[in-house]
Design a protein around this motif. Structure first.
Motif, PDB file in Angstrom:
ATOM      1  N   PHE A 280       0.816  -1.215   0.000  1.00  0.00           N
ATOM      2  CA  PHE A 280       0.000   0.000   0.000  1.00  0.00           C
ATOM      3  C   PHE A 280       0.854   1.273   0.000  1.00  0.00           C
ATOM      4  O   PHE A 280       0.745   2.118  -0.876  1.00  0.00           O
ATOM      5  N   PHE A 281       1.751   1.398   0.976  1.00  0.00           N
ATOM      6  CA  PHE A 281       2.459   2.676   1.110  1.00  0.00           C
ATOM      7  C   PHE A 281       3.678   2.774   0.206  1.00  0.00           C
ATOM      8  O   PHE A 281       4.105   3.873  -0.167  1.00  0.00           O
TER       9      PHE A 281
ATOM     10  N   ASP B 262       9.025  -8.353  -3.604  1.00  0.00           N
ATOM     11  CA  ASP B 262       7.873  -8.674  -2.762  1.00  0.00           C
ATOM     12  C   ASP B 262       7.601 -10.167  -2.930  1.00  0.00           C
ATOM     13  O   ASP B 262       7.809 -10.723  -4.003  1.00  0.00           O
ATOM     14  N   ARG B 263       7.115 -10.765  -1.844  1.00  0.00           N
ATOM     15  CA  ARG B 263       6.756 -12.192  -1.938  1.00  0.00           C
ATOM     16  C   ARG B 263       5.508 -12.383  -2.769  1.00  0.00           C
ATOM     17  O   ARG B 263       5.261 -13.462  -3.307  1.00  0.00           O
TER      18      ARG B 263
ATOM     19  N   ARG C  69       1.860  -7.931  -6.687  1.00  0.00           N
ATOM     20  CA  ARG C  69       2.350  -6.644  -6.195  1.00  0.00           C
ATOM     21  C   ARG C  69       3.727  -6.315  -6.772  1.00  0.00           C
ATOM     22  O   ARG C  69       3.979  -5.192  -7.213  1.00  0.00           O
TER      23      ARG C  69
ATOM     24  N   GLN D 248      10.968   1.656   7.135  1.00  0.00           N
ATOM     25  CA  GLN D 248       9.696   2.253   7.546  1.00  0.00           C
ATOM     26  C   GLN D 248       9.517   2.166   9.062  1.00  0.00           C
ATOM     27  O   GLN D 248      10.094   1.328   9.728  1.00  0.00           O
ATOM     28  N   LYS D 249       8.667   3.066   9.564  1.00  0.00           N
ATOM     29  CA  LYS D 249       8.195   2.981  10.941  1.00  0.00           C
ATOM     30  C   LYS D 249       7.033   2.009  10.978  1.00  0.00           C
ATOM     31  O   LYS D 249       6.453   1.777   9.911  1.00  0.00           O
TER      32      LYS D 249
ATOM     33  N   ASN E  52       8.340  10.167   8.820  1.00  0.00           N
ATOM     34  CA  ASN E  52       8.141  11.290   7.901  1.00  0.00           C
ATOM     35  C   ASN E  52       7.239  12.405   8.424  1.00  0.00           C
ATOM     36  O   ASN E  52       7.185  13.471   7.824  1.00  0.00           O
TER      37      ASN E  52
ATOM     38  N   TYR F 289      -4.332  -4.544   8.370  1.00  0.00           N
ATOM     39  CA  TYR F 289      -3.629  -5.041   9.559  1.00  0.00           C
ATOM     40  C   TYR F 289      -3.830  -4.123  10.769  1.00  0.00           C
ATOM     41  O   TYR F 289      -3.688  -4.542  11.912  1.00  0.00           O
TER      42      TYR F 289
HETATM   43  P1  NAD Z   1       1.371  -3.744   3.135  1.00  0.00           P
HETATM   44  O1  NAD Z   1       0.997  -4.963   3.914  1.00  0.00           O
HETATM   45  O2  NAD Z   1       0.394  -3.159   2.191  1.00  0.00           O
HETATM   46  O3  NAD Z   1       2.709  -4.025   2.293  1.00  0.00           O
HETATM   47  C1  NAD Z   1       3.805  -4.729   2.794  1.00  0.00           C
HETATM   48  C2  NAD Z   1       4.343  -5.606   1.672  1.00  0.00           C
HETATM   49  O4  NAD Z   1       5.563  -6.196   2.109  1.00  0.00           O
HETATM   50  C3  NAD Z   1       3.415  -6.775   1.289  1.00  0.00           C
HETATM   51  O5  NAD Z   1       3.131  -6.706  -0.094  1.00  0.00           O
HETATM   52  C4  NAD Z   1       4.208  -8.031   1.670  1.00  0.00           C
HETATM   53  O6  NAD Z   1       3.997  -9.112   0.771  1.00  0.00           O
HETATM   54  C5  NAD Z   1       5.632  -7.519   1.594  1.00  0.00           C
HETATM   55  N1  NAD Z   1       6.610  -8.265   2.413  1.00  0.00           N
HETATM   56  C6  NAD Z   1       6.527  -8.532   3.740  1.00  0.00           C
HETATM   57  N2  NAD Z   1       7.632  -9.204   4.129  1.00  0.00           N
HETATM   58  C7  NAD Z   1       8.407  -9.337   3.040  1.00  0.00           C
HETATM   59  C8  NAD Z   1       9.695  -9.922   2.819  1.00  0.00           C
HETATM   60  N3  NAD Z   1      10.401 -10.489   3.800  1.00  0.00           N
HETATM   61  N4  NAD Z   1      10.203  -9.910   1.573  1.00  0.00           N
HETATM   62  C9  NAD Z   1       9.504  -9.337   0.554  1.00  0.00           C
HETATM   63  N5  NAD Z   1       8.293  -8.747   0.708  1.00  0.00           N
HETATM   64  C10 NAD Z   1       7.756  -8.756   1.932  1.00  0.00           C
HETATM   65  O7  NAD Z   1       1.834  -2.684   4.219  1.00  0.00           O
HETATM   66  P2  NAD Z   1       1.786  -1.066   4.099  1.00  0.00           P
HETATM   67  O8  NAD Z   1       0.454  -0.593   4.507  1.00  0.00           O
HETATM   68  O9  NAD Z   1       2.367  -0.653   2.807  1.00  0.00           O
HETATM   69  O10 NAD Z   1       2.780  -0.685   5.286  1.00  0.00           O
HETATM   70  C11 NAD Z   1       4.154  -0.946   5.205  1.00  0.00           C
HETATM   71  C12 NAD Z   1       4.863  -0.165   6.305  1.00  0.00           C
HETATM   72  O11 NAD Z   1       4.686   1.236   6.029  1.00  0.00           O
HETATM   73  C13 NAD Z   1       4.277  -0.383   7.705  1.00  0.00           C
HETATM   74  O12 NAD Z   1       5.338  -0.487   8.625  1.00  0.00           O
HETATM   75  C14 NAD Z   1       3.417   0.861   7.975  1.00  0.00           C
HETATM   76  O13 NAD Z   1       3.348   1.219   9.332  1.00  0.00           O
HETATM   77  C15 NAD Z   1       4.198   1.886   7.196  1.00  0.00           C
HETATM   78  N6  NAD Z   1       3.390   3.049   6.786  1.00  0.00           N
HETATM   79  C16 NAD Z   1       3.965   4.249   6.937  1.00  0.00           C
HETATM   80  C17 NAD Z   1       3.288   5.393   6.587  1.00  0.00           C
HETATM   81  C18 NAD Z   1       3.981   6.713   6.771  1.00  0.00           C
HETATM   82  O14 NAD Z   1       3.406   7.772   6.557  1.00  0.00           O
HETATM   83  N7  NAD Z   1       5.253   6.708   7.171  1.00  0.00           N
HETATM   84  C19 NAD Z   1       1.995   5.323   6.084  1.00  0.00           C
HETATM   85  C20 NAD Z   1       1.432   4.051   5.901  1.00  0.00           C
HETATM   86  C21 NAD Z   1       2.159   2.912   6.263  1.00  0.00           C
END
Ligand code: NAD
Ligand code: 89V
Length: 339
Positions: free
Chosen positions: A11-12, A33-34, A38, A92-93, A121, A162
């Protein structure tokens, strides 16, 4: 030219890829990505090589840094992998779920002699940054009180499911940003006490948190966060500020209005962030900060500087998160000087 790779195409991460595309002298050559859909979609959208496995990607590519955009549980193995490969790291946080994991990651990257920056950020959002600069420049004198507040009813669970199922929610996900802004404004924290509530019965963790901080420099701040606030106008994802100093006051009001009063005079500035070409409201505020923090990382690598939100620095924000949960659970005020 700096060559980077992104791990986690969720997502992010899309914001992070757009952000990198706007930074001169950087290219993201590979993504991992696994999840096949995506990674293939992200690779095709941004012209990078796709990998299913991070170790295979690091072995195959010639890289300067990795950008880790996965959720927290995978951070430690991925940071250690990148450090072992001698790469700079942005992660990321929330950086870690435990202090032990966070310290191990900081040490791993330090041993490699590389730079570790946490993608914390919110303190880089341009409106928040305008307030931080004003406070650091003495616009209101010495701050003695602050309120750093984020109250919303926005459906965050739709994009980030999540968040509804994790045991810990608002302090670990959102409060971490707001506590970090309090640190950026008022300095390190001596004590914290917190209360938490779950208002939305359909989620697992807490969606409301109210925290009281005593800062080492003498200011007191209230950090309050809610994803259960039903109110118009909806201000997601704005952080609002109320700061009183011995010479004046500062308010960051809804609609990105920065108001400073001093010596009987008031200045009002519109500090609304631009909507970057790839961004969309209401996320544009956060999206712009992604590019700003990435630029900061690149500037630090080029100048040999330490990022403001380094891994070492983030240990203090993480300690606040952990202490807030302990305080809420035990009903006690936590002294961080012993942590
Ligand atoms: P998400 O679940 O949408 O995406 C995570 C991706 O990582 C998934 O596609 C998953 O398959 C992949 N992944 C996980 N482990 C892996 C590995 N070992 N190898 C390869 N791929 C792997 O999560 P998201 O919503 O994008 O959030 C990701 C992080 O970003 C979180 O820690 C969230 O807190 C953070 N986030 C930060 C902000 C911000 O403003 N800083 C905003 C939203 C989310
Ligand atoms: O920034 C974040 O970590 C996000 C959000 C702003 C939605 O809480 O999860």
């Amino acid at each position: 030219m700096l060559n980077g790779a992104l791990i986690g195409c969720g997502f992010f991460a899309q914001n992070q890829m757009h952000g990198w595309a706007g930074i001169e002298g950087v290219r993201i050559v590979a993504v991992c990505d696994r999840d096949a859909t995506r990674r293939d979609e992200t690779a095709a959208r941004f012209g990078a090589r796709p990998y299913a496995d991070a170790a295979a990607m690091l072995a195959a590519e010639r890289l300067d840094f990795v950008d880790i955009a996965t959720t927290v549980a995978s951070h430690r193995p991925l940071v250690e992998l990148a450090a072992g490969a001698g790469l700079h790291v942005i992660c990321q946080k929330p950086f870690a779920e435990t202090t032990a994991d966070a310290r191990a990651m900081v040490e791993a990257v330090e041993r490699a002699g590389k730079t570790l920056m946490i993608h914390e950020n919110f303190r880089w959002q341009s409106a928040v940054r305008a307030a931080i600069s004003a406070i650091r420049d003495g616009a209101v004198g010495r701050p003695f009180f602050g309120r750093v507040t984020f109250r919303s009813g926005y459906d965050v669970y739709a994009g980030q499911p999540y968040l509804a199922t994790d045991e810990r929610f608002i302090i670990q996900d959102l409060g971490i940003h707001i506590l970090d802004i309090a640190r950026a404004l008022f300095g390190d924290v001596a004590t914290i006490s917190a209360t938490t509530r779950r208002v939305n019965p359909r989620i697992r963790g807490e969606d409301v948190a109210t925290m009281l901080l005593e800062h080492e420099g003498g200011a007191t701040s209230v950090v309050d966060c809610s994803y259960a606030t039903r109110r118009t106008p909806e201000t997601f994802p704005e952080t609002l500020l109320e700061i009183d100093g011995d010479l004046g006051s500062l308010r960051l009001e809804a609609g990105y209005r920065l108001v400073i009063q001093r010596d009987g005079e008031q200045t009002l500035r519109d500090v609304a962030p631009p909507v970057l070409p790839w961004a969309s409201r209401p996320w544009h505020n956060i999206q712009e900060s992604v590019q700003i923090i990435q630029q900061h990382f690149v500037d630090c690598l080029r100048a040999g500087g330490v990022p403001e939100t380094s891994g070492q620095d983030n240990l203090k924000t993480l300690a606040l998160v952990e202490a807030a949960y302990v305080s809420a659970r035990e009903g006690t005020r936590i002294d961080l000087r012993g942590w």
